[in-house]
Design a protein around this motif. Structure first.
Motif, PDB file in Angstrom:
ATOM      1  N   UNK A  86      74.570 -15.146   8.214  1.00 51.05           N
ATOM      2  CA  UNK A  86      76.019 -15.210   7.740  1.00 51.05           C
ATOM      3  C   UNK A  86      77.049 -15.754   8.847  1.00 51.05           C
ATOM      4  N   UNK A  87      76.692 -15.395  10.207  1.00 51.68           N
ATOM      5  CA  UNK A  87      77.355 -16.071  11.327  1.00 51.68           C
ATOM      6  C   UNK A  87      77.252 -17.634  11.297  1.00 51.68           C
ATOM      7  N   UNK A 112      91.027  -7.512   5.058  1.00 50.20           N
ATOM      8  CA  UNK A 112      89.840  -6.737   4.532  1.00 50.20           C
ATOM      9  C   UNK A 112      88.754  -6.501   5.898  1.00 50.20           C
ATOM     10  N   UNK A 113      88.742  -7.559   6.690  1.00 57.68           N
ATOM     11  CA  UNK A 113      87.813  -7.301   7.799  1.00 57.68           C
ATOM     12  C   UNK A 113      88.457  -6.211   8.688  1.00 57.68           C
ATOM     13  N   UNK A 114      89.818  -6.212   8.957  1.00 57.79           N
ATOM     14  CA  UNK A 114      90.400  -5.004   9.640  1.00 57.79           C
ATOM     15  C   UNK A 114      89.930  -3.703   8.874  1.00 57.79           C
ATOM     16  N   UNK A 115      89.893  -3.386   7.803  1.00 55.52           N
ATOM     17  CA  UNK A 115      89.581  -2.186   6.816  1.00 55.52           C
ATOM     18  C   UNK A 115      88.073  -1.849   7.238  1.00 55.52           C
ATOM     19  N   UNK A 156      81.200 -12.637   7.060  1.00 58.37           N
ATOM     20  CA  UNK A 156      80.848 -14.063   6.048  1.00 58.37           C
ATOM     21  C   UNK A 156      80.702 -13.468   4.602  1.00 58.37           C
ATOM     22  N   UNK A 157      79.959 -12.242   4.341  1.00 54.59           N
ATOM     23  CA  UNK A 157      79.739 -11.880   3.088  1.00 54.59           C
ATOM     24  C   UNK A 157      81.427 -11.233   2.505  1.00 54.59           C
ATOM     25  N   UNK A 158      81.996 -10.677   3.398  1.00 56.92           N
ATOM     26  CA  UNK A 158      83.474 -10.335   3.108  1.00 56.92           C
ATOM     27  C   UNK A 158      84.126 -11.490   2.488  1.00 56.92           C
ATOM     28  N   UNK A 159      84.154 -12.615   3.511  1.00 59.99           N
ATOM     29  CA  UNK A 159      85.043 -13.617   2.988  1.00 59.99           C
ATOM     30  C   UNK A 159      84.635 -14.246   1.821  1.00 59.99           C
ATOM     31  N   UNK A 160      83.304 -14.258   1.589  1.00 62.27           N
ATOM     32  CA  UNK A 160      82.722 -14.759   0.127  1.00 62.27           C
ATOM     33  C   UNK A 160      83.375 -13.797  -0.992  1.00 62.27           C
ATOM     34  N   UNK A 216      85.031 -19.429  -1.240  1.00 60.92           N
ATOM     35  CA  UNK A 216      83.782 -19.515  -1.895  1.00 60.92           C
ATOM     36  C   UNK A 216      83.685 -20.937  -2.313  1.00 60.92           C
ATOM     37  N   UNK A 217      85.022 -21.529  -2.887  1.00 64.71           N
ATOM     38  CA  UNK A 217      84.614 -22.989  -3.159  1.00 64.71           C
ATOM     39  C   UNK A 217      84.521 -23.935  -1.701  1.00 64.71           C
ATOM     40  N   UNK A 218      85.069 -23.560  -0.568  1.00 63.35           N
ATOM     41  CA  UNK A 218      85.024 -24.153   0.527  1.00 63.35           C
ATOM     42  C   UNK A 218      83.559 -24.242   0.979  1.00 63.35           C
ATOM     43  N   UNK A 219      83.024 -23.106   0.978  1.00 64.15           N
ATOM     44  CA  UNK A 219      81.673 -22.782   1.420  1.00 64.15           C
ATOM     45  C   UNK A 219      80.709 -23.640   0.327  1.00 64.15           C
ATOM     46  N   UNK A 220      80.779 -23.798  -1.050  1.00 63.88           N
ATOM     47  CA  UNK A 220      80.151 -24.565  -1.978  1.00 63.88           C
ATOM     48  C   UNK A 220      80.405 -26.000  -1.522  1.00 63.88           C
TER      49      UNK A 220
END
Length: 326
Positions: free
Chosen positions: A31-32, A233-236, A286-290, A297-301
């Motif tokens: 993920x990193x 969401x990362x802070x949570x 990474x998985x939280x961002x996805x 997600x579109x940027x990753x693809x």
């Protein structure tokens, strides 16, 4: 009876580290790397201050997984402890642990502060959110944590236990030992990040929901919304994942366990479980961002299946090409 109880708790601790720690390590490294590829491949992220903080944080997370979690799996899961056989590795691991953890935490805090500045209506505050200033801030904190780590190089050593004679990698200075437990682990690693991210995360979230009332370019508005939701969401999850480890750390500091072997293995079990949850903080971004961001997600693809897949296809020989006759 006592010996079987101790063996049982020790076995459970080992299994937790092996069956949870190894998947966390593998998923975290993958993920990193994916995070770094996406963040460094798109100009949108390379020129954004908040994305720069997230990039450095991702690199620090990767370092923490490789130097911290990997050695913890070997120590607690397979009884391969290089920290008690090499004083150099003992100091190196302690140095890396504090450096990568503090770098990751400060970058997460700076990302929250930056998003508050970037989404402010005040132009002076908006101008403080720029990539050049972000470079300087990160450079300053990296230098600070590198110097801060000298404490670990000087005061960490192989310390034999007065009761059992077992050698451990720890600080021989009581002040430094307490500073690590209370100052670094609790204050720098929990209280300050939670406080800073709570305040500035809320302010940034409020600012984002006022975008429609201001004339903000659509592209910038969407990017700020994306980054604010990612940071929030990362802070949570940071809050949820770090609390168990910090509670166990506090208990281990105030609870005298070295006189009771059963209490000691019970604390080892609690430490193993809390450490797995703690290291998820470095493995899961990474998985939280996805999950959270449709745009990410579109940027990753796009990065993996358009940019790099096309480059790979261009380098492959054309199988349909007719070979000339000799």
């Amino acid at each position: 009876m006592a010996s079987s109880t101790i063996e049982y708790y020790t076995f459970i601790s080992q299994q937790i580290i092996i069956f949870f720690g190894i998947p966390i390590l593998i998923a975290g490294v993958i993920g990193s790397v994916c995070n770094l590829v996406v963040l460094l491949s798109l100009k949108t992220f390379r020129e954004n201050a908040c994305a720069f903080y997230l990039t450095i944080m991702t690199a620090a997370d990767l370092g923490q997984l490789v130097t911290g979690l990997l050695s913890r799996i070997l120590i607690s899961g397979f009884a391969v402890d290089w920290t008690i056989s090499s004083v150099v590795y003992c100091k190196f691991r302690a140095y890396c642990f504090q450096f990568f953890a503090l770098t990751s935490f400060i970058c997460m805090c700076m990302a929250s502060i930056n998003q508050f500045l970037a989404t402010c209506s005040n132009m002076f505050l908006q101008n403080l959110s720029n990539i050049k200033l972000a470079h300087r801030i990160v450079s300053a904190f990296v230098c600070l944590w590198l110097v801060h780590g000298i404490l670990y190089l000087v005061y960490y050593d192989l310390i034999p236990s007065g009761n059992t004679g077992i050698v451990t990698c720890d600080s021989w200075n009581v002040v430094v030992k307490n500073y690590q437990a209370i100052g670094v682990t609790i204050i720098y690693g929990s209280v300050l990040p939670v406080s800073i991210n709570s305040v500035f995360g809320f302010l940034a979230y409020r600012n984002v929901h006022q975008f429609d009332r201001r004339t903000t370019p659509l592209a910038q508005r969407e990017l700020d919304k994306q980054l604010t939701s990612i940071i929030f969401i990362q802070f949570i999850y940071h809050l949820v994942s770090t609390i168990p480890y910090f509670i166990v750390t506090i208990i281990s500091e105030i609870w005298i366990i070295n006189v009771d072997p059963i209490r000691e293995v019970q604390m080892q079990l609690a430490t193993s479980a809390s450490l797995c949850i703690y290291y998820l903080n470095y493995a899961i971004p990474f998985y939280m961002y996805i999950i959270v961001s449709t745009r990410f997600r579109r940027q990753f693809l796009y990065v993996f299946f358009e940019i790099y897949a096309n480059k790979w296809r261009q380098r492959m020989p054309n199988v349909n090409q007719v070979m000339p006759e000799l």
